[in-house]
Scaffold this active site. Structure first.
Site, PDB file in Angstrom:
ATOM      1  N   GLU A  46     -13.477 105.336  68.430  1.00 41.92           N
ATOM      2  CA  GLU A  46     -12.785 106.369  67.671  1.00 41.92           C
ATOM      3  C   GLU A  46     -11.378 106.524  68.237  1.00 41.92           C
ATOM      4  O   GLU A  46     -11.204 106.727  69.433  1.00 41.92           O
ATOM      5  CB  GLU A  46     -13.550 107.687  67.774  1.00 41.92           C
ATOM      6  CG  GLU A  46     -12.983 108.788  66.915  1.00 41.92           C
ATOM      7  CD  GLU A  46     -13.873 110.018  66.897  1.00 41.92           C
ATOM      8  OE1 GLU A  46     -13.960 110.650  65.840  1.00 41.92           O
ATOM      9  OE2 GLU A  46     -14.483 110.329  67.942  1.00 41.92           O
ATOM     10  N   GLN A  57      -8.368 114.611  58.511  1.00 37.34           N
ATOM     11  CA  GLN A  57      -9.495 113.873  57.936  1.00 37.34           C
ATOM     12  C   GLN A  57      -9.047 112.563  57.297  1.00 37.34           C
ATOM     13  O   GLN A  57      -9.756 111.558  57.360  1.00 37.34           O
ATOM     14  CB  GLN A  57     -10.226 114.737  56.913  1.00 37.34           C
ATOM     15  CG  GLN A  57     -10.923 115.950  57.499  1.00 37.34           C
ATOM     16  CD  GLN A  57     -11.838 115.621  58.671  1.00 37.34           C
ATOM     17  OE1 GLN A  57     -11.886 116.347  59.656  1.00 37.34           O
ATOM     18  NE2 GLN A  57     -12.569 114.517  58.586  1.00 37.34           N
ATOM     19  N   ASP A 111     -18.236 103.821  67.482  1.00 35.05           N
ATOM     20  CA  ASP A 111     -18.590 105.057  68.198  1.00 35.05           C
ATOM     21  C   ASP A 111     -18.430 106.334  67.360  1.00 35.05           C
ATOM     22  O   ASP A 111     -18.246 107.412  67.899  1.00 35.05           O
ATOM     23  CB  ASP A 111     -17.833 105.165  69.529  1.00 35.05           C
ATOM     24  CG  ASP A 111     -16.390 105.581  69.375  1.00 35.05           C
ATOM     25  OD1 ASP A 111     -15.834 105.448  68.269  1.00 35.05           O
ATOM     26  OD2 ASP A 111     -15.805 106.044  70.368  1.00 35.05           O
ATOM     27  N   ARG A 112     -18.511 106.258  66.081  1.00 35.95           N
ATOM     28  CA  ARG A 112     -18.797 107.355  65.151  1.00 35.95           C
ATOM     29  C   ARG A 112     -18.913 106.742  63.772  1.00 35.95           C
ATOM     30  O   ARG A 112     -18.306 105.723  63.482  1.00 35.95           O
ATOM     31  CB  ARG A 112     -17.729 108.455  65.162  1.00 35.95           C
ATOM     32  CG  ARG A 112     -18.197 109.666  64.306  1.00 35.95           C
ATOM     33  CD  ARG A 112     -17.164 110.759  64.197  1.00 35.95           C
ATOM     34  NE  ARG A 112     -17.001 111.572  65.387  1.00 35.95           N
ATOM     35  CZ  ARG A 112     -17.870 112.494  65.806  1.00 35.95           C
ATOM     36  NH1 ARG A 112     -19.006 112.661  65.182  1.00 35.95           N
ATOM     37  NH2 ARG A 112     -17.606 113.212  66.869  1.00 35.95           N
ATOM     38  N   GLY A 149     -21.127 111.925  74.399  1.00 38.31           N
ATOM     39  CA  GLY A 149     -21.253 110.618  75.030  1.00 38.31           C
ATOM     40  C   GLY A 149     -21.325 109.438  74.091  1.00 38.31           C
ATOM     41  O   GLY A 149     -21.934 108.411  74.419  1.00 38.31           O
ATOM     42  N   LYS A 150     -20.675 109.537  72.931  1.00 40.50           N
ATOM     43  CA  LYS A 150     -20.723 108.434  71.971  1.00 40.50           C
ATOM     44  C   LYS A 150     -20.096 107.164  72.526  1.00 40.50           C
ATOM     45  O   LYS A 150     -20.639 106.072  72.367  1.00 40.50           O
ATOM     46  CB  LYS A 150     -20.027 108.852  70.669  1.00 40.50           C
ATOM     47  CG  LYS A 150     -20.771 109.901  69.887  1.00 40.50           C
ATOM     48  CD  LYS A 150     -20.091 110.252  68.586  1.00 40.50           C
ATOM     49  CE  LYS A 150     -18.742 110.893  68.806  1.00 40.50           C
ATOM     50  NZ  LYS A 150     -18.825 112.171  69.539  1.00 40.50           N
ATOM     51  N   GLU A 165      -8.485 120.298  73.537  1.00 44.08           N
ATOM     52  CA  GLU A 165      -9.856 120.576  73.118  1.00 44.08           C
ATOM     53  C   GLU A 165     -10.501 121.754  73.854  1.00 44.08           C
ATOM     54  O   GLU A 165     -11.567 122.215  73.460  1.00 44.08           O
ATOM     55  CB  GLU A 165     -10.757 119.348  73.362  1.00 44.08           C
ATOM     56  CG  GLU A 165     -10.528 118.184  72.431  1.00 44.08           C
ATOM     57  CD  GLU A 165     -11.491 117.049  72.694  1.00 44.08           C
ATOM     58  OE1 GLU A 165     -11.663 116.201  71.800  1.00 44.08           O
ATOM     59  OE2 GLU A 165     -12.083 117.001  73.797  1.00 44.08           O
TER      60      GLU A 165
END
Length: 213
Positions: free
Chosen positions: A30, A59, A82-83, A11-12, A153
């Protein structure tokens, strides 16, 4: 600058939106929907991953987009992301542990991250003022990932990978992350979106940190 941290699916983005609305500040998300490497990373065979070096490429794409968001956020007095870029480093370390990122790739990545985050005289620090860390049980992680329904995912074969990431996340945040104070929200016990008292507690905690800085 406020960053929202935590395992995949907890839930970010929702929390970032809540904070942005409360403080009337911009939010930087993100970037996943337009990330060309992310679906390949999740859906490729081990042989394809080894040949194409998707973990390292992934990455790098996250590092690039996160750094761009930080630079844009610094144009404002306050903002929420949000990250954190430091969690990207955690994912790189875990992929190195799995052998998906080589020693040389990790060295290149880490050197690049350190250089990006160096403070420049006369400019704002790129480090956050506070991290809001969302934690939860592994069952909750899997449930949330399935509920949001990103096809790449939710393959069952990814469950062991998610658990590998999840099991050391608390240790990373509490033992290795030193860039800012951390406010922890246990999503199994609190719901800042639907529960007004939980939301007020979060907002008051953020205000207290800024008051004391």
């Amino acid at each position: 600058m406020i960053v929202i941290g935590g395992m995949i699916g907890l839930g970010k983005t929702t929390t970032a939106n809540l904070i942005a609305d409360e403080f009337k500040i911009p939010v930087y998300y993100e970037k996943v929907d337009d990330n060309k490497v992310l679906p390949l990373y999740y859906s490729s065979t081990d042989e394809e991953i080894e040949k194409k070096r998707y973990p390292f490429l992934l990455q790098l794409t996250f590092l690039s987009s996160r750094y761009k968001s930080i630079k844009e956020a610094l144009e404002f007095d306050n903002a929420v992301l949000d990250r954190s870029i430091y969690e990207d480093h955690y994912f790189a370390l875990k992929n190195h542990e799995l052998g998906r990122i080589s020693d040389l790739e990790l060295e290149i990545y880490t050197d690049l991250l350190k250089e990006m985050m160096k403070d420049i005289k006369g400019m704002k620090s790129k480090k956050p003022d506070v991290m809001i860390y969302l934690k939860g049980s592994f069952d909750t992680v899997i449930k949330r990932i399935k509920e949001r329904g990103r096809e790449y995912e939710i393959d069952d074969k990814l469950v062991s990978y998610y658990k590998f990431l999840w099991k050391d996340y608390d240790k990373f945040v509490y033992d290795s992350y030193k860039e800012s104070p951390v406010i922890t929200i246990d999503v199994d016990k609190k719901d800042c979106l639907l529960n007004k008292n939980d939301r007020k507690e979060l907002i008051d905690s953020i205000k207290e940190i800024y008051k004391n800085n």
